[in-house]
Write an enzyme that holds these catalytic residues in place. Structure first.
Site, mmCIF file in Angstrom:
data_model
loop_
_atom_site.group_PDB
_atom_site.id
_atom_site.type_symbol
_atom_site.label_atom_id
_atom_site.label_comp_id
_atom_site.label_asym_id
_atom_site.label_seq_id
_atom_site.Cartn_x
_atom_site.Cartn_y
_atom_site.Cartn_z
ATOM 1 C CE LYS A 151 -39.821 5.132 -0.388
ATOM 2 N NZ LYS A 151 -39.103 6.368 -0.513
ATOM 3 C CG ASP B 158 -37.559 3.133 -10.857
ATOM 4 O OD1 ASP B 158 -38.159 3.905 -9.978
ATOM 5 O OD2 ASP B 158 -37.608 3.013 -12.036
ATOM 6 C CG ASP C 98 -36.428 15.503 -12.492
ATOM 7 O OD1 ASP C 98 -36.418 16.255 -11.216
ATOM 8 O OD2 ASP C 98 -36.821 14.343 -12.787
ATOM 9 C CG ASP D 235 -36.101 4.495 -1.193
ATOM 10 O OD1 ASP D 235 -36.758 5.400 -1.933
ATOM 11 O OD2 ASP D 235 -35.301 3.579 -1.889
ATOM 12 C CG ASP E 198 -35.570 5.896 -9.131
ATOM 13 O OD1 ASP E 198 -36.528 5.778 -8.260
ATOM 14 O OD2 ASP E 198 -34.656 6.660 -8.798
ATOM 15 C CD GLU F 223 -41.190 3.925 -8.127
ATOM 16 O OE1 GLU F 223 -40.980 4.661 -9.399
ATOM 17 O OE2 GLU F 223 -40.105 4.061 -7.393
ATOM 18 C CG ASP G 156 -33.383 5.607 -3.976
ATOM 19 O OD1 ASP G 156 -33.960 6.699 -3.858
ATOM 20 O OD2 ASP G 156 -34.156 4.378 -3.804
ATOM 21 C CG HIS H 172 -39.409 1.817 -3.477
ATOM 22 N ND1 HIS H 172 -40.554 2.345 -4.375
ATOM 23 C CD2 HIS H 172 -38.595 2.438 -3.180
ATOM 24 C CE1 HIS H 172 -39.663 3.604 -4.684
ATOM 25 N NE2 HIS H 172 -38.265 3.774 -3.891
ATOM 26 C CG MET I 181 -40.511 6.503 -17.101
ATOM 27 S SD MET I 181 -40.214 7.641 -15.956
ATOM 28 C CE MET I 181 -39.016 6.583 -15.023
ATOM 29 C CG HIS J 161 -39.363 13.535 -11.329
ATOM 30 N ND1 HIS J 161 -38.415 13.029 -11.103
ATOM 31 C CD2 HIS J 161 -40.477 12.769 -10.628
ATOM 32 C CE1 HIS J 161 -38.414 11.930 -10.196
ATOM 33 N NE2 HIS J 161 -39.498 11.968 -9.850
ATOM 34 C CD GLU K 118 -36.861 2.599 -6.148
ATOM 35 O OE1 GLU K 118 -37.239 3.441 -6.906
ATOM 36 O OE2 GLU K 118 -36.178 2.992 -4.946
#
Ligand code: DIG
Ligand code: MN
Ligand code: MN
Length: 397
Positions: free
Chosen positions: A189, A251, A63, A261, A297, A187, A263, A226, A94, A60, A223
């Site tokens: 969710k 993802d 980030d 979620d 992810d 994406e 992950d 999700h 990406m 991102h 993902e």
């Protein structure tokens, strides 16, 4: 060479495994406690990812570049990051925009009621797209984490949908105008952090894409967690995206059904679902394999220190390669091939595919089907699924 070609489970750049800065850099914060790990420098993350065999690093905007960084700070940070990526031989496949952390996005970004928020979201995204282009990213992901509601009377849901369409059409126009050669991957969710998130599943996204002005440059980034949160088959949803050439990114992670979620490390939950997914992506059951990045992810358990983070990352890649090898062996098994071949009676294909004709309608109406004989036929799925389980458990190879 694809992930199932070798018996080694060590990742190679050809596997195209990627991680986001925010994944291995996750400091372990959760809604009920602060960070448990120190924040890692992005350049350290890149070097570590290269050392364990990853191919790509995603990010991102924030980030890498602090929300309030000056232009000179931004340029210094980007220059150092680009040098590290080049020195390590990594790639940036990406990029994406953080449109969910800053309080200005508390009611969404592209769908917010306040037009100043929507304008700022477009501004921030264009700047982040510029960064992605500078880093060489050809895929741009949109995850609308705050595009949703709790008090549903706050806006007509149709207005949210229309605002999202306008934002996507505008930003596609921007990318085309700048000739960045990027594709967008949307994406889905179903919820969290909002009570409900608009466009909640990959299926919703696939329809939404068909309404866009530049639908050719827009695909999906499903993902695992999700779609599992929505109680859906992730492999079925990925298959639909693959079938319409819209699987632009993916993802990968792990998720227990009925939870927030999580992950989790890829393959750490629902190994059968992960097996069927990898079988689809690698194409061992036939059909065109997925040719994009394998992006994890996901993040390490909050219990882990930095050493545990890298065990997490290595586990994601190793499990993917083990499942790829298991899927290749399963689809090469003579008994499996026989059981599947028995399901593929092609005799009526001329009537069942290729569209409508008057002749086909007459032939189908005149077809003499022995209904009781067909109804009483056993399909052998118990044996087929047992073979799958035995490949998964490693007792058949
Ligand atoms: C969360 O699943 C989202 C964000 O981390 C990011 O925007 C996207 C990219 O993979 N996934
Ligand atoms: Mn997630
Ligand atoms: Mn994601």
């Amino acid at each position: 060479m694809s992930a199932h070609d070798s018996n080694s489970f060590d990742p190679t750049p050809e596997d195209r495994f990627s991680f986001g800065l925010w994944t291995v850099g996750n400091p372990g914060r959760d809604p009920f406690g602060p960070s448990v790990r120190p924040t890692m420098d992005p350049n350290h993350i890149v070097r570590q990812l290269a050392a364990i065999g990853a191919w790509g690093v995603n990010l991102h905007d924030n980030d890498l570049i602090p929300f309030d960084a000056s232009a000179s700070e931004r340029d210094r940070i980007v220059k150092e990051f680009k040098a590290t990526v080049a020195d390590t031989g990594m790639t940036v496949p990406m990029c994406t925009t953080n449109l969910f952390s800053h309080p200005i996005f508390k009611d969404g970004a592209f769908t917010a009621n306040d037009p100043k928020v929507r304008a700022f979201a477009l501004q921030k995204t264009m700047t982040a797209i510029d960064l992605g282009a500078e880093l060489g990213a050809k895929i741009y992901v949109f995850w609308g984490g705050r595009e949703g509601s709790e008090a549903d009377a706050c806006r007509d849901p149709r207005a949210a949908w229309q605002r999202m369409r306008e934002a996507m059409d505008f930003l596609c126009g921007y990318v085309k105008d700048r000739d960045y050669g990027m594709k967008f991957a949307l994406e889905a969710k179903p919820n969290e952090p909002r009570g409900d998130i608009y466009l909640p599943t990959t299926g919703h996204m696939l329809h939404f894409i068909s309404t866009l002005e530049h639908e050719d440059m827009v695909g999906v980034n499903p993902e695992v967690a999700h779609e599992v949160m929505a109680g859906l088959s992730f492999a079925h949803n990925v298959a639909q995206a693959l079938a319409c050439d819209k699987l632009f990114h993916i993802d990968l992670n792990g998720q227990k059904i009925g939870r927030y979620d999580q992950d989790l490390r890829f393959g750490s939950e629902d190994q059968k679902g992960a097996f069927l997914l990898v079988r689809l992506l690698e194409g061992t059951l036939g059909g065109k394999p997925y040719d994009g990045p394998r992006h994890f992810d996901a993040h390490a358990y909050r219990t882990e220190d930095e050493a545990g983070v890298w065990e997490f990352a290595k586990g994601c890649m190793r499990t993917y390669k083990i499942l790829a090898q298991r899927a290749a062996a399963f689809d090469a098994d003579a008994e499996v091939k026989q059981l599947i071949a028995e399901q593929e009676d092609r005799e009526l294909d001329p009537l069942l595919s290729g569209g409508y004709t008057v002749q086909k309608a007459a032939a189908l109406k005149g077809l003499d089907v022995d209904v009781d004989a067909v109804a009483s036929r056993g399909l052998g799925y118990e044996r087929l699924d047992q073979l799958l389980v035995e490949y998964l458990l490693g007792v058949r190879s």
